[in-house]
Design a protein around this motif. Structure first.
Motif, PDB file in Angstrom:
ATOM      1  N   PHE A 151      37.150 -16.870 -23.588  1.00  0.00           N
ATOM      2  CA  PHE A 151      35.718 -18.085 -23.573  1.00  0.00           C
ATOM      3  C   PHE A 151      34.867 -16.880 -24.166  1.00  0.00           C
ATOM      4  CE2 PHE A 151      35.952 -20.048 -19.517  1.00  0.00           C
ATOM      5  CZ  PHE A 151      36.735 -21.284 -19.690  1.00  0.00           C
ATOM      6  N   SER A 152      33.601 -17.577 -24.756  1.00  0.00           N
ATOM      7  CA  SER A 152      32.828 -16.805 -25.646  1.00  0.00           C
ATOM      8  C   SER A 152      31.725 -16.932 -24.870  1.00  0.00           C
ATOM      9  CB  SER A 152      31.875 -18.222 -26.556  1.00  0.00           C
ATOM     10  OG  SER A 152      31.677 -19.002 -25.054  1.00  0.00           O
ATOM     11  N   ARG A 153      31.360 -15.791 -24.644  1.00  0.00           N
ATOM     12  CA  ARG A 153      30.075 -15.503 -23.734  1.00  0.00           C
ATOM     13  C   ARG A 153      28.776 -16.318 -22.864  1.00  0.00           C
ATOM     14  NH1 ARG A 153      27.360 -12.393 -20.328  1.00  0.00           N
ATOM     15  NH2 ARG A 153      24.953 -12.601 -20.409  1.00  0.00           N
ATOM     16  N   GLY A 154      28.031 -17.792 -23.792  1.00  0.00           N
ATOM     17  CA  GLY A 154      27.651 -18.486 -23.417  1.00  0.00           C
ATOM     18  C   GLY A 154      28.655 -19.690 -22.361  1.00  0.00           C
ATOM     19  N   MET A 155      30.096 -19.289 -22.791  1.00  0.00           N
ATOM     20  CA  MET A 155      30.777 -20.017 -21.602  1.00  0.00           C
ATOM     21  C   MET A 155      31.056 -19.299 -20.086  1.00  0.00           C
ATOM     22  SD  MET A 155      33.904 -21.387 -24.582  1.00  0.00           S
ATOM     23  CE  MET A 155      34.803 -22.158 -23.109  1.00  0.00           C
ATOM     24  N   THR A 156      31.669 -18.372 -20.695  1.00  0.00           N
ATOM     25  CA  THR A 156      31.701 -17.367 -19.339  1.00  0.00           C
ATOM     26  C   THR A 156      30.247 -17.269 -18.592  1.00  0.00           C
ATOM     27  OG1 THR A 156      32.667 -15.277 -20.578  1.00  0.00           O
ATOM     28  CG2 THR A 156      31.884 -14.767 -18.426  1.00  0.00           C
ATOM     29  N   GLN A 157      28.901 -16.793 -19.108  1.00  0.00           N
ATOM     30  CA  GLN A 157      27.769 -17.247 -18.365  1.00  0.00           C
ATOM     31  C   GLN A 157      27.729 -18.359 -17.786  1.00  0.00           C
ATOM     32  OE1 GLN A 157      25.850 -14.941 -17.342  1.00  0.00           O
ATOM     33  NE2 GLN A 157      24.114 -15.017 -17.921  1.00  0.00           N
ATOM     34  N   GLY A 179      21.952 -14.208 -24.783  1.00  0.00           N
ATOM     35  CA  GLY A 179      23.415 -14.350 -24.782  1.00  0.00           C
ATOM     36  C   GLY A 179      23.434 -15.586 -24.938  1.00  0.00           C
ATOM     37  N   LEU A 180      23.014 -16.220 -24.821  1.00  0.00           N
ATOM     38  CA  LEU A 180      23.571 -17.527 -24.225  1.00  0.00           C
ATOM     39  C   LEU A 180      23.302 -18.545 -26.026  1.00  0.00           C
ATOM     40  CD1 LEU A 180      22.648 -19.191 -20.946  1.00  0.00           C
ATOM     41  CD2 LEU A 180      24.588 -18.335 -21.579  1.00  0.00           C
ATOM     42  N   ASP A 181      23.920 -18.825 -26.406  1.00  0.00           N
ATOM     43  CA  ASP A 181      23.202 -20.324 -27.251  1.00  0.00           C
ATOM     44  C   ASP A 181      23.328 -20.720 -27.376  1.00  0.00           C
ATOM     45  OD1 ASP A 181      25.570 -22.749 -26.680  1.00  0.00           O
ATOM     46  OD2 ASP A 181      27.342 -21.040 -26.803  1.00  0.00           O
ATOM     47  N   PRO A 182      22.248 -21.707 -27.799  1.00  0.00           N
ATOM     48  CA  PRO A 182      20.982 -23.333 -27.522  1.00  0.00           C
ATOM     49  C   PRO A 182      21.689 -23.993 -26.830  1.00  0.00           C
ATOM     50  CG  PRO A 182      21.023 -22.303 -29.823  1.00  0.00           C
ATOM     51  CD  PRO A 182      22.291 -21.656 -28.955  1.00  0.00           C
ATOM     52  N   HIS A 183      22.826 -24.270 -26.805  1.00  0.00           N
ATOM     53  CA  HIS A 183      23.498 -25.579 -26.121  1.00  0.00           C
ATOM     54  C   HIS A 183      24.158 -24.818 -24.687  1.00  0.00           C
ATOM     55  CE1 HIS A 183      25.389 -29.067 -24.464  1.00  0.00           C
ATOM     56  NE2 HIS A 183      26.670 -28.764 -24.530  1.00  0.00           N
ATOM     57  N   ALA A 184      23.991 -23.862 -24.644  1.00  0.00           N
ATOM     58  CA  ALA A 184      24.388 -23.593 -23.469  1.00  0.00           C
ATOM     59  C   ALA A 184      22.854 -22.816 -22.209  1.00  0.00           C
ATOM     60  CB  ALA A 184      24.861 -21.574 -23.037  1.00  0.00           C
ATOM     61  N   VAL A 185      21.761 -23.107 -23.462  1.00  0.00           N
ATOM     62  CA  VAL A 185      20.557 -22.713 -22.348  1.00  0.00           C
ATOM     63  C   VAL A 185      19.752 -24.373 -21.648  1.00  0.00           C
ATOM     64  CG1 VAL A 185      17.722 -22.542 -22.869  1.00  0.00           C
ATOM     65  CG2 VAL A 185      19.636 -20.864 -23.976  1.00  0.00           C
ATOM     66  N   GLU A 186      20.384 -25.243 -22.864  1.00  0.00           N
ATOM     67  CA  GLU A 186      20.178 -26.335 -21.750  1.00  0.00           C
ATOM     68  C   GLU A 186      20.663 -26.634 -20.893  1.00  0.00           C
ATOM     69  OE1 GLU A 186      20.719 -29.402 -25.322  1.00  0.00           O
ATOM     70  OE2 GLU A 186      19.431 -28.909 -26.458  1.00  0.00           O
ATOM     71  N   ILE A 187      22.191 -26.385 -20.842  1.00  0.00           N
ATOM     72  CA  ILE A 187      22.762 -26.536 -19.963  1.00  0.00           C
ATOM     73  C   ILE A 187      22.221 -25.421 -18.169  1.00  0.00           C
ATOM     74  CG2 ILE A 187      24.749 -26.386 -18.906  1.00  0.00           C
ATOM     75  CD1 ILE A 187      26.153 -26.654 -21.275  1.00  0.00           C
ATOM     76  N   LEU A 188      21.592 -24.581 -18.759  1.00  0.00           N
ATOM     77  CA  LEU A 188      21.120 -23.383 -17.780  1.00  0.00           C
ATOM     78  C   LEU A 188      19.889 -24.783 -17.460  1.00  0.00           C
ATOM     79  CD1 LEU A 188      21.380 -21.423 -15.033  1.00  0.00           C
ATOM     80  CD2 LEU A 188      20.075 -19.776 -17.380  1.00  0.00           C
ATOM     81  N   ASP A 189      18.874 -24.302 -18.261  1.00  0.00           N
ATOM     82  CA  ASP A 189      17.787 -25.561 -18.069  1.00  0.00           C
ATOM     83  C   ASP A 189      17.933 -26.299 -16.908  1.00  0.00           C
ATOM     84  OD1 ASP A 189      16.258 -22.971 -18.796  1.00  0.00           O
ATOM     85  OD2 ASP A 189      16.247 -23.998 -21.281  1.00  0.00           O
ATOM     86  N   GLY A 190      18.893 -27.482 -17.293  1.00  0.00           N
ATOM     87  CA  GLY A 190      19.108 -28.606 -16.719  1.00  0.00           C
ATOM     88  C   GLY A 190      19.783 -28.145 -15.146  1.00  0.00           C
ATOM     89  N   LEU A 191      20.941 -27.261 -15.744  1.00  0.00           N
ATOM     90  CA  LEU A 191      20.849 -26.806 -14.006  1.00  0.00           C
ATOM     91  C   LEU A 191      20.064 -26.346 -12.945  1.00  0.00           C
ATOM     92  CD1 LEU A 191      24.380 -25.069 -14.572  1.00  0.00           C
ATOM     93  CD2 LEU A 191      24.104 -27.211 -13.092  1.00  0.00           C
ATOM     94  N   LEU A 192      19.170 -25.676 -13.657  1.00  0.00           N
ATOM     95  CA  LEU A 192      17.958 -25.079 -12.151  1.00  0.00           C
ATOM     96  C   LEU A 192      17.125 -26.768 -12.335  1.00  0.00           C
ATOM     97  CD1 LEU A 192      17.082 -21.771 -14.864  1.00  0.00           C
ATOM     98  CD2 LEU A 192      18.154 -21.746 -12.536  1.00  0.00           C
TER      99      LEU A 192
END
Length: 237
Positions: free
Chosen positions: A134-140, A163-176
């Motif tokens: 996995f990439s760093r973003g996927m692992t996070q 270390g998150l890419d923009p897409h991973a940031v969006e996913i984290l924002d949505g999860l929170l």
């Protein structure tokens, strides 16, 4: 309102150095606390104490009404922790990792729960791949799913966007946003604007001491930025 976290005169010393110095604050259940400060300000030490990985040299800490010295195991069953270390097994698949932790926590219907979480973090298509690929973003993202497995009441985040890419940031924002509800959050961040945007309360540390602790209703971002530049960047202590 009941306090989710209550810290009274906490000091943590390492030899002659005080990583935390007579720190006191209390946050209510359902709050989102963002913690700011320079490198070495005491943020990581504070998180370690709040997650029962360390204990204060003096002072007392209560988490969800439980004393961290006497009830560490009970506290760990009720909190989630997302740190720089994803705490995952690289040679196991994404699904195997989550099933392993789900069984440790005694999660009911673990298979269904794990599949749902993998969909939430957009990793269902990689569920049978080993984490070391996995990439760093996927692992996070998988680490976030791990932290949410047991539906914790209190979630700690240590620089979760690092270390998150923009897409991973969006996913984290949505999860929170989707899990805020009545949960309580404590997040360590170096980014004043993004950390402030999420927060209901802010804590500013410098050399282990509290510069300020306020609700965001009482402290504007402009004032927080001014305090950071004056007392943290320049090191008032």
């Amino acid at each position: 309102m009941d306090a989710a976290i209550n810290i009274s005169d906490v000091t943590r010393s390492f030899g002659l150095r005080k990583a935390l110095d007579k720190l006191s604050f209390s946050i209510p259940k359902g709050a989102f606390l963002s913690v700011f400060g320079h490198n070495g300000a005491g943020k990581s030490t504070l998180l370690r104490i709040l997650t029962t990985l360390d204990h204060p040299s003096t002072g007392a800490v209560e988490i969800l009404g439980l004393n961290t010295r006497k009830d560490a195991e009970g506290i760990r069953q009720r909190i989630g922790y997302i740190s720089h270390n994803p705490m995952l097994y690289g040679d196991m698949t994404a699904e195997e990792n989550l099933l392993f932790f789900a069984r440790l926590y005694g999660v009911s219907e673990p298979q269904l729960h794990v599949r749902k979480l993998l969909e939430d973090v957009e990793l269902a298509h990689r569920r049978l791949d080993t984490v070391r690929t996995f990439s760093r973003g996927m692992t996070q993202r998988l680490a976030i799913a791990r932290a949410l497995l047991h539906d914790p009441e209190l979630i700690f985040l240590d620089e979760p966007y690092a270390g998150l890419d923009p897409h991973a940031v969006e996913i984290l924002d949505g999860l929170l946003a989707s899990i805020r509800g009545n949960r309580t959050f404590v997040m360590v961040s170096h980014n004043l604007s993004s950390g402030y945007a999420l927060a209901s309360h802010v804590l500013l540390l410098s050399h282990g001491r509290k510069v300020c602790f306020e609700s965001t209703q009482q402290l504007a971002l402009e004032k927080l930025t001014e305090l950071y530049r004056r007392d943290v960047s320049e090191g008032v202590f």
